[in-house]
Structures are given as structure tokens and as C-alpha cells.
Design a protein around this motif. Structure first.
Motif, PDB file in Angstrom:
ATOM      1  N   SER A   1       0.771  -1.223  -0.098  1.00 35.63           N
ATOM      2  CA  SER A   1       0.064   0.149  -0.304  1.00 35.63           C
ATOM      3  C   SER A   1       0.673   1.140  -0.035  1.00 35.63           C
ATOM      4  CB  SER A   1      -1.076  -0.425   0.915  1.00 35.63           C
ATOM      5  OG  SER A   1      -0.055   0.198   2.414  1.00 35.63           O
TER       6      SER A   1
ATOM      7  N   PHE B   1      -5.759  -3.166   0.152  1.00 37.64           N
ATOM      8  CA  PHE B   1      -5.616  -1.903  -0.622  1.00 37.64           C
ATOM      9  C   PHE B   1      -4.109  -3.196  -1.926  1.00 37.64           C
ATOM     10  CE2 PHE B   1      -3.268   1.198  -3.155  1.00 37.64           C
ATOM     11  CZ  PHE B   1      -2.097   0.968  -3.935  1.00 37.64           C
TER      12      PHE B   1
ATOM     13  N   ARG C   1     -10.870   3.891   2.065  1.00 35.95           N
ATOM     14  CA  ARG C   1     -10.751   2.320   2.154  1.00 35.95           C
ATOM     15  C   ARG C   1     -11.846   1.368   1.960  1.00 35.95           C
ATOM     16  NH1 ARG C   1      -4.774   1.432   2.070  1.00 35.95           N
ATOM     17  NH2 ARG C   1      -4.130   2.824   0.945  1.00 35.95           N
TER      18      ARG C   1
END
Length: 699
Positions: A182, A199, A256
Motif C-alpha cells: 500500500s 489495498f 478504502r
């Protein structure tokens, strides 16, 4: 991969059959358990094994990995942080890893991609719910098993990170694999949390769909830069999966989705509105410093070769400064649910995620914040109390957002109240009852607790193993999501008890006053893997240490009391040669040591392999509870909250804390409760439904 002449023939008693691979942390071998199960045994390189801090951290990481459900992962089977070369064994998952499969067969078709997305998301949900962050999710760490994908190799160990200093700049110690890392792993590694795995999930699914990562470049430097700065290349990702992947690859962690939100997206449900863009702070990185850092990372990747084979594999919990839970401070707290002065102290607590779950006299479960001690909720052990039954609550286990405990109620039968016991799953956040499964009921019924005289219940790597039936004549493994049995078998006799150690399930059956049968259970079927007859009757399971089960006579007035040792690899039994101990002594197994604690504060440490005494001291703790060993210390506490830390090697007292008062208790004759250690935060139950937390580095 062929074995080498220097490879061991056995590791922890497990015969080695093949070499599976090697990486920056150690070597991975294929081995086989006594029951025939294939294991992946991972042995640490010597430069780490020689560092005592690494061993302490390794022990913590193994404990974290044991909490993760085995449904979508490779569960931990055994480990020894104190071996000459520390090792950890997980179930070997047959099949190809995702990277190998895609290179050989090409990208996955859309239907298999959606199955992969659902399986990996559920795996991350289970991992994150117990407070663990994988931190190295990549195609090589996803096994395509026959029953669905499995996540292996729980990321990068904080044990290695502690030795590496700035780990991203150490050759061979790159904390992750840049094509699947990430942005925060590359720019601010101390801020890495569960969103980092999300991610990585987006990158892994892009690779599975296209055969390349979303930021792939011939240059590792450009790949790492793309992770932080560039828009992902998703044109070839199937349309039905593209929104899912796009959400995962948001640059800022707060943008996210959670695993639960992603599963809702797969079901066709819309995600909740995201916060306004201006409300989300950008990742604080200066461009020049970031580029310099990324060059170093890329160089480390080339030198370490982490993009191929097995990379760093040890389990890793979310990193925190000083190994304390995020935002931790020293605290004292009490279960404030209004019930006057009824009840007594907590018997012990279990940590999971951000919560501390305690139970005891009159308390089924109470939740506190690990960081601040904030009291959230508690449940009484009994809704309609009678004059019978066990009123002491127990936390059986915590997993998958559920805390497992037991309920005892009374029912009226022929004008007489009789006990009715059940196991319950409660939501860790709210305490809401999720399911209830009846265990024993009627006259003579036993509560489903680990030390019940008949029946019992224990937490295993596969779920709750418990006795069932009105008289507890069956045993079963309960599904954690529904409470329904995965399988159910008859107990061999009425003198059998369900027990557990190190995540495994056992049956102890007293054949007579002279022998006890010990059976290790196959948790996939409920049938015994093996059975060994121990030539002593009335045995109780103390625990497991150094690959051995320790069993003690449960009759405290028997003289002399004996401890039998069952070698799990050779399945041989012998009596441990010990000095006699008095009736007020309590034996406990923790770490690799057998401890005897006495009401006057005396403590003896004994080697469970030889029976030799390592040390004996008199502590300042009166009527101490079960000792808790870390890598360097042994902690003891009394019911009044008095706490002492002893040197694990010598028994020398390093520091102590005074009693905290009895917290409203009128009786202080009980022994202390079980302690809980999370990183460097120690949690001490004391007094009347009270707990305090202390930083063991700076008490």
C-alpha cells in the motif's frame, strides 16, 4: 525441492520430508505429524534466533496467529520460540499458489475471480477481527486449495522489524513486496493498519484478472512510485469486478472499504456514502523525500529478491509505538453495571481486536477498551438465579467478531428447579446474543467450561469443542457462525472429559483408578488421531510445553502427587521426577516452564522435560494467581491487585506494584486471576469486577 545434507531430520519431533523454500527470515520444510497430517514448518535463521528480543516478539506473533480462524487461512499447529532455532508449524495447504497458477494457466475467468474476491475478503475479515494485519498479501501467499482460497504467511513479523531498525532500508528485510504494498507501507510504515491489506487485495485481484499488477513496470523503482502516485491500470479487469478493485485501490486508507462493506458490494448492495474529499487528510509526504525513500526500497527489493519464492513469513500484528495498543494509556476500570455488591472478582480476561473481555463471579462477559479501559457492556451469568449451579462466568474464546461464553439458567421440572446450560456467541461490539446452543441440563449437569469434572468445553483452532446432550454423553465441534455442530460423536464412556491445549482438542477418559486414556482429536471428523494409555488414574491436563503434554492428579490430597509427561512426537509417557509439593501448591504451565505457586507467595520454576528445578523464590504476592511468562519475565498478581515481575531465568524480582485495595470486596482469600499480556500492556483483574493496565517496560 530436495533436502540438503545440513537440513534437520526432525523439527520439534516432526519428521522432515522435503524443503519447500527459503526466504529472508528462514527455511520452510514439509513435515508430517504423528497422525499423518502434512505440515509446513518454518525455521528461523540463526541471526534472529540469537536475539532474545526477537524470541519474545516471535512468541507474541505466534499467539496472535493462533487467534485467526482456519476457514480461509493455514492455522498454526505448533511452535517453539525457545528452541535453538525457533520454529512454527502450520497446516500444509495442498495446491498451487495464485502466482504459479496464473503464470502457468493465465488469468482466472470471471466466475473464479468473484469466488477468489469473496474468499480473500472473508479471510481478511477474520484476520482483522482478532487484531492482526497481514501486511504481505500477494499472489505467492494465496493458495488455491480445493475448497477455496487460503491466505498463508501472515505478513512481516514485528520481531524482524525491531531488529532491522528502519526496516525498509535494510537489504533483505523489505517489509512487504512493492507491487502489492500500500502507499502507506512505502511512505509511513508506522501508520500501517488493516486498510493496507485492502489495498493489497485490490492489487492481487488485478493480477489474478490480468496477469499483471495495477502498477507494474520494468523498474522496481517505477513500480513503487506508481503505487504512491499513479492511477492503477484496470482496463482489462472484468467490468463486474472493476468497482470492487477500484474501491480497494484508493490511495488514502480512510477511503478504502472494510471487508464487510466489500462483501456487501459483492452481493450487489451499494456502499455507504464516503466522506467529503476535503474531510480526508492526504498522506503527509514531501515529494523529494518520498522519491529518495522509494529508491532505497527498490534497491532493497532487487537485492532481497522478495518478488519470487517465499518471502518474509512470520505472523505480524498491527505495529504500534512501543508495542502498546493504539492510543493506550495506563488505566483502571470496573464493570459498572448496577447490581450492588453482588458477585466477586473476574477470573480472567481475553484480548481480541480492540477489546478486553473479562468474566468471573456473576459475570458472563464484560467488555473494556484495551487502550483506555472504557467499560462498554456486560452480561450477567444467570438470568433467573437459583440456589444451585456454577455462578462463575468464563470466556471460552474470541474469534470472527464473536465472544464465546456460557449461560446457566434454571428450568422447573416437577416443582424442582434444575440447571440448564448452554454455550452462547455474543457480538464483540454490542454484547448482543448471536446464537445459543444447549449443552447439558437436568440434575447433575455440568457447565461447559474448560475444567468441568464431566464433559467440558474448550476453544480450539477450529471452533468450540464441547460436550453435548442432557447428560453430556456426546461431544461436538460447534460452528462459530451458527453454533450448530460440524460433527457430533459419542463419548467413549461417562468418565471422559473434553480438554484442550495449544489449539488442539483432547479426550481424557479415566478407565480406572490406575489408568487414563488420552486421545488427540481430528477436528475435521471428531475421531481420535491417536490414543495413549497413561498408567495413572484421575489425571487432569495442565497444558503443553516443549512438545509435551503435562498431566497431574486432580486429587489434591493424594500423596505424593504426580505429574505425567506425554511426548507428543514419540507418544511415550513417563512420570516427571519432582520434589514433593504441598496441598496448597498450584501447578501451572506457561511458556516452556512448569511453575508451582504457594499461598505464602513462594514460586518454583521447573524444567518440564527433566523435572529439575530452575529456581525457587519467595515473592511479595500473597496467594498468587496463575503466573504468566513473557520472553523475559514472569508476572504474578493477587486478588488485591498486587503485582510482581520476576526474571524468567533466575526468579529475581525486577519490580513490583502495591495492592490496589479490594475494590469493594469483603473477602480477599481468593487467589489472583489469570493475567493477559498484549505487547507491553499487562492487564490485571483485581477486587470486585475491576481491572487495571500497566506498561511492563515502565511500571
Amino acid at each position: 525441492m530436495a533436502l540438503r545434507e545440513t537440513d534437520p531430520a526432525r523439527i520439534g519431533g516432526y519428521p522432515v520430508e522435503d524443503r519447500l523454500g527459503s526466504g529472508g527470515m528462514g527455511v520452510v520444510y514439509l513435515a508430517r505429524s504423528a497422525s499423518g497430517r502434512r505440515l509446513a514448518v518454518k525455521v528461523v535463521h540463526g541471526q534472529y534466533a540469537d536475539d532474545p528480543e526477537f524470541r519474545a516478539r516471535f512468541r507474541r506473533e505466534v499467539a496472535a496467529a493462533r487467534q485467526v480462524s482456519g476457514a480461509f487461512t493455514a492455522p498454526v499447529v505448533d511452535a517453539d520460540a525457545d528452541a535453538a532455532s525457533p520454529w512454527m508449524a502450520t497446516l500444509h495447504i495442498p495446491g498451487e499458489d495464485l502466482g504459479t497458477h496464473v503464470r502457468r494457466e493465465g488469468p482466472l475467468p470471471p466466475d473464479r475471480l468473484l469466488e477468489l474476491a469473496a474468499g480473500l475478503t472473508e479471510a481478511l475479515r477474520d484476520i482483522h477481527r482478532v487484531g492482526v494485519v497481514h501486511r504481505d498479501l500477494k499472489p505467492a501467499n494465496v493458495m488455491l486449495a480445493e475448497d477455496g482460497p487460503r491466505v498463508i504467511d501472515f505478513g512481516v513479523s514485528r520481531a524482524a522489524e525491531a531488529l532491522a531498525g528502519d526496516a525498509l532500508t535494510q537489504t533483505g528485510r523489505v517489509m512487504g513486496t512493492p507491487p502489492y504494498m500500500s502507499p502507506e507501507q512505502l511512505t509511513s510504515p508506522r501508520d500501517v493498519g488493516p486498510a493496507s491489506d485492502i489495498f493489497s487485495l485490490g492489487s492481487v485481484l488485478t493480477y489474478a484478472a490480468t496477469g499483471r499488477g495495477p502498477f507494474d513496470s520494468p523498474s522496481p523503482y517505477e513500480t513503487a512510485t506508481g503505487v504512491v502516485e499513479s492511477t492503477p491500470e484496470l482496463a482489462d479487469v472484468p467490468a463486474e469486478l472493476r468497482p470492487f478493485v477500484t474501491q480497494c485501490l484508493a490511495k488514502h486508507p480512510k477511503e478504502r472499504p472494510t471487508p464487510d462493506e466489500l462483501l456487501a458490494l459483492l452481493r450487489g448492495e451499494p456502499l455507504p456514502p464516503t466522506p467529503p474529499r476535503a474531510a480526508v487528510a492526504p498522506v503527509p509526504v514531501r515529494k523529494r523525500r518520498r522519491r529518495t525513500r522509494l529508491v532505497i526500497v527498490a534497491t532493497g527489493v532487487l537485492l532481497a529478491g522478495v518478488a519470487s519464492g517465499l518471502a518474509l513469513w512470520l505472523t505480524g500484528a498491527e505495529p504500534e509505538a512501543g508495542d502498546l495498543p493504539r492510543n493506550w494509556r495506563a488505566w483502571e476500570a470496573k464493570d459498572t453495571r448496577d447490581r450492588g455488591e453482588a458477585g466477586g472478582p473476574f477470573g480472567g480476561c481475553v484480548a481480541a481486536g480492540s477489546g478486553l473481555f473479562c468474566a468471573g463471579d456473576d459475570v458472563k462477559t464484560a467488555r473494556f477498551s484495551l487502550a483506555t479501559g472504557k467499560f462498554a457492556w456486560s452480561k450477567p451469568i444467570d438470568r433467573t438465579q437459583g440456589a444451585w449451579g456454577d455462578m462463575e462466568g468464563r470466556v471460552i474464546g474470541v474469534s470472527g467478531g464473536r465472544v464465546f461464553t456460557y449461560r446457566n439458567e434454571q428450568v422447573d421440572r416437577e416443582d424442582e428447579a434444575v440447571p440448564y446450560y448452554a454455550i452462547q456467541a455474543l457480538d464483540v461490539g454490542t454484547g448482543k446474543e448471536l446464537w445459543t446452543t444447549a449443552t447439558q441440563h437436568g440434575e447433575g449437569a455440568e457447565p461447559p467450561v474448560p475444567d468441568a469434572e464431566h464433559g467440558g468445553a474448550v476453544w480450539t483452532d477450529a471452533g468450540v469443542l464441547t460436550a453435548l446432550g442432557a447428560n453430556g454423553n456426546d461431544y461436538a465441534l460447534l460452528r462459530s457462525d451458527t453454533g450448530k455442530p460440524r460433527w457430533r460423536e459419542k463419548l467413549p464412556s461417562v468418565h471422559c472429559r473434553v480438554r484442550g491445549a495449544e489449539g488442539h482438542g483432547y479426550l481424557l477418559c479415566a478407565d480406572s483408578a490406575r489408568s487414563t486414556r488420552v486421545s488427540r482429536l481430528d477436528l475435521t471428523s471428531g475421531r481420535p488421531d491417536w490414543t495413549v494409555t497413561v498408567p495413572h488414574g484421575g489425571l487432569e491436563l495442565l497444558g503443553q510445553a516443549s512438545g509435551r503434554l503435562l498431566l497431574v492428579h486432580d486429587e489434591v490430597d493424594e500423596s505424593p502427587r504426580r505429574i505425567s509427561v506425554l511426548d507428543l512426537a514419540a507418544r511415550r509417557v513417563r512420570t516427571l521426577p519432582l520434589k514433593p509439593w504441598s496441598a496448597d501448591a498450584t501447578p501451572t504451565v506457561t511458556g516452556d516452564t512448569l511453575y508451582f505457586t504457594y499461598e505464602n507467595g513462594d514460586v518454583r520454576a521447573v524444567d518440564p522435560r527433566t523435572g529439575r528445578q530452575r529456581w525457587s523464590v519467595n515473592s511479595v504476592v500473597e496467594s498468587p494467581g496463575p503466573p504468566l511468562a513473557s520472553g523475559s519475565h514472569v508476572y504474578l498478581a493477587s486478588v488485591s491487585g498486587r503485582l510482581a515481575a520476576l526474571d524468567r531465568r533466575t526468579g529475581e524480582e525486577k519490580w513490583s506494584l502495591p495492592a490496589r485495595g479490594r475494590g469493594g470486596m469483603t473477602v480477599a482469600s481468593d487467589s489472583g486471576a489469570e493475567l493477559t499480556l498484549v505487547g507491553d500492556a499487562l492487564y490485571v483483574p483485581y477486587g470486585l469486577r475491576s481491572v487495571y493496565s500497566v506498561d511492563v517496560r515502565n511500571p
